[in-house]
Design a protein around this motif. Structure first.
Motif, mmCIF file in Angstrom:
data_model
loop_
_atom_site.group_PDB
_atom_site.id
_atom_site.type_symbol
_atom_site.label_atom_id
_atom_site.label_comp_id
_atom_site.label_asym_id
_atom_site.label_seq_id
_atom_site.Cartn_x
_atom_site.Cartn_y
_atom_site.Cartn_z
ATOM 1 N N UNK A 196 124.900 -37.237 -70.625
ATOM 2 C CA UNK A 196 124.787 -35.619 -70.441
ATOM 3 C C UNK A 196 123.632 -35.033 -70.706
ATOM 4 N N UNK A 197 122.787 -36.417 -71.576
ATOM 5 C CA UNK A 197 121.168 -35.425 -71.389
ATOM 6 C C UNK A 197 120.069 -36.275 -70.818
ATOM 7 N N UNK A 198 121.154 -37.418 -70.158
ATOM 8 C CA UNK A 198 120.383 -38.182 -69.082
ATOM 9 C C UNK A 198 118.789 -39.358 -70.127
ATOM 10 N N UNK A 199 119.498 -39.533 -71.264
ATOM 11 C CA UNK A 199 118.674 -39.888 -72.463
ATOM 12 C C UNK A 199 119.170 -41.542 -72.942
ATOM 13 N N UNK A 200 119.106 -42.075 -73.429
ATOM 14 C CA UNK A 200 119.491 -43.956 -73.596
ATOM 15 C C UNK A 200 120.241 -43.854 -75.074
ATOM 16 N N UNK A 201 119.932 -42.785 -75.977
ATOM 17 C CA UNK A 201 120.964 -42.761 -77.093
ATOM 18 C C UNK A 201 120.916 -40.736 -77.484
ATOM 19 N N UNK A 202 121.518 -40.760 -77.810
ATOM 20 C CA UNK A 202 121.937 -39.616 -79.266
ATOM 21 C C UNK A 202 122.830 -39.434 -80.601
ATOM 22 N N UNK A 203 121.670 -39.194 -80.840
ATOM 23 C CA UNK A 203 122.053 -38.671 -82.721
ATOM 24 C C UNK A 203 122.723 -38.057 -82.643
ATOM 25 N N UNK A 208 120.197 -34.625 -81.277
ATOM 26 C CA UNK A 208 118.805 -34.852 -80.596
ATOM 27 C C UNK A 208 119.442 -36.290 -79.906
ATOM 28 N N UNK A 209 118.557 -35.922 -78.700
ATOM 29 C CA UNK A 209 118.796 -37.054 -77.710
ATOM 30 C C UNK A 209 117.783 -37.533 -77.369
ATOM 31 N N UNK A 210 117.512 -38.997 -77.375
ATOM 32 C CA UNK A 210 116.235 -39.691 -77.359
ATOM 33 C C UNK A 210 116.386 -41.115 -76.238
ATOM 34 N N UNK A 211 115.141 -41.573 -76.249
ATOM 35 C CA UNK A 211 115.123 -42.573 -74.873
ATOM 36 C C UNK A 211 115.088 -44.203 -76.162
ATOM 37 N N UNK A 212 113.651 -43.781 -76.309
ATOM 38 C CA UNK A 212 113.380 -44.965 -77.946
ATOM 39 C C UNK A 212 113.982 -45.010 -78.906
ATOM 40 N N UNK A 218 115.690 -39.861 -88.229
ATOM 41 C CA UNK A 218 116.608 -38.895 -88.787
ATOM 42 C C UNK A 218 116.595 -38.999 -90.141
ATOM 43 N N UNK A 219 117.481 -38.290 -91.190
ATOM 44 C CA UNK A 219 118.121 -38.346 -92.792
ATOM 45 C C UNK A 219 118.463 -39.596 -92.955
ATOM 46 N N UNK A 220 119.481 -39.423 -92.458
ATOM 47 C CA UNK A 220 120.564 -40.812 -92.441
ATOM 48 C C UNK A 220 119.450 -42.402 -91.698
ATOM 49 N N UNK A 221 118.376 -42.531 -91.284
ATOM 50 C CA UNK A 221 117.651 -43.781 -91.196
ATOM 51 C C UNK A 221 117.022 -44.370 -91.967
ATOM 52 N N UNK A 222 117.025 -45.560 -91.977
ATOM 53 C CA UNK A 222 116.308 -46.469 -91.605
ATOM 54 C C UNK A 222 114.251 -46.276 -92.307
#
Length: 265
Positions: A196-203, A208-212, A218-222
């Protein structure tokens, strides 16, 4: 609220409710109050507006399931379609050990629900209204909250075109997530947020949508490799940056991210 009920006492009471600095709020002089009324969006029938390429854009979007209806039940229709899409996910079927024949039958039912010309979609939409105690008709955020209360094992998310494709409602976090697109007083189903956002990933945590992956944290990321839900297994030292990483996989992701950043430069 009707205009005649918007009295001075109501305005002052609201001031006192939200004031943060002093416990008591006093007015010694006259005060001018400017009120901006914002109409909250409601869904019902599709309303065409002067958007040049919106229809073509939605038709090209493979991440959108269009809801075609002549009634005012597009929200409930979108919810039952999204629910059918989620419940018939192949991974969910595999976990439930459903045999191939049952999978075919479920897929057929899914197609019937998605097809607006079949009576099943309309019937399930009306049943959803009845079960959630939501009156038939156009639905806004108040009705979305009522549906969310009934569909407690799903998280309902509403993305609004009138708010620059921002989320205007997000229910309590659940593993099963429903995303709907509200545009021109009409709800459609979003099947894949990255598409939908034409991105590679969505958290789904910070929405949030992002490419890399290495550029998103984000808070639960290493904190080491920026990958979600990275457990500690056996610490690995990196000679290049002199940092410790939770596991070999964590270390490998760190090195891959470093290589990707150097390539982009």
């Amino acid at each position: 609220m009707p205009r005649e009920r918007l009295t001075t006492e109501r305005v002052l009471a609201e001031f006192e409710r939200v004031i943060q600095s002093n416990r008591h709020f006093h007015l010694n002089e006259s005060v001018d109050v400017n009120i901006v009324h914002v109409e909250m969006p409601h869904g019902g029938r599709h309303t065409k507006r002067a958007e040049i390429n919106l229809e073509k854009h939605l038709m090209k979007k493979r991440s959108i399931i269009r809801i075609r209806n002549n009634d005012q039940l597009c929200l409930a229709r979108a919810l039952v379609v999204a629910k059918a899409k989620i419940d018939n996910d192949p991974q969910c079927l595999a976990r439930a050990l459903v045999v191939a024949k049952a999978k075919i039958e479920n897929d057929s039912r899914d197609r019937q629900i998605r097809n607006p010309e079949r009576p099943l979609q309309a019937r399930l939409a009306r049943e959803l209204h009845q079960n959630a105690a939501v009156p038939l008709g156009p639905c806004g955020l108040d009705e979305v909250k009522q549906f969310q209360t009934y569909l407690s094992s799903y998280q309902i998310n509403i993305v609004s075109k009138d708010h620059q494709n921002a989320l205007i409602y997000t229910g309590p976090d659940q593993e099963k997530r429903i995303y709907l697109y509200l545009h021109d007083n009409h709800y459609d189903v979003i099947t894949k947020m990255p598409g939908f956002f034409e991105r590679s990933y969505y958290c789904h945590t910070c929405k949030k949508a992002y490419d890399h992956r290495e550029d998103h944290l984000c808070p639960n990321a290493c904190q080491c490799c920026r990958f979600p839900d990275c457990p500690i297994e056996s610490w690995v030292h990196c000679n290049d940056c002199n940092r410790m990483f939770k596991s070999q996989a964590c270390f490998d992701r760190h090195k891959q991210s470093a290589e990707n950043r150097s390539v982009r430069r």
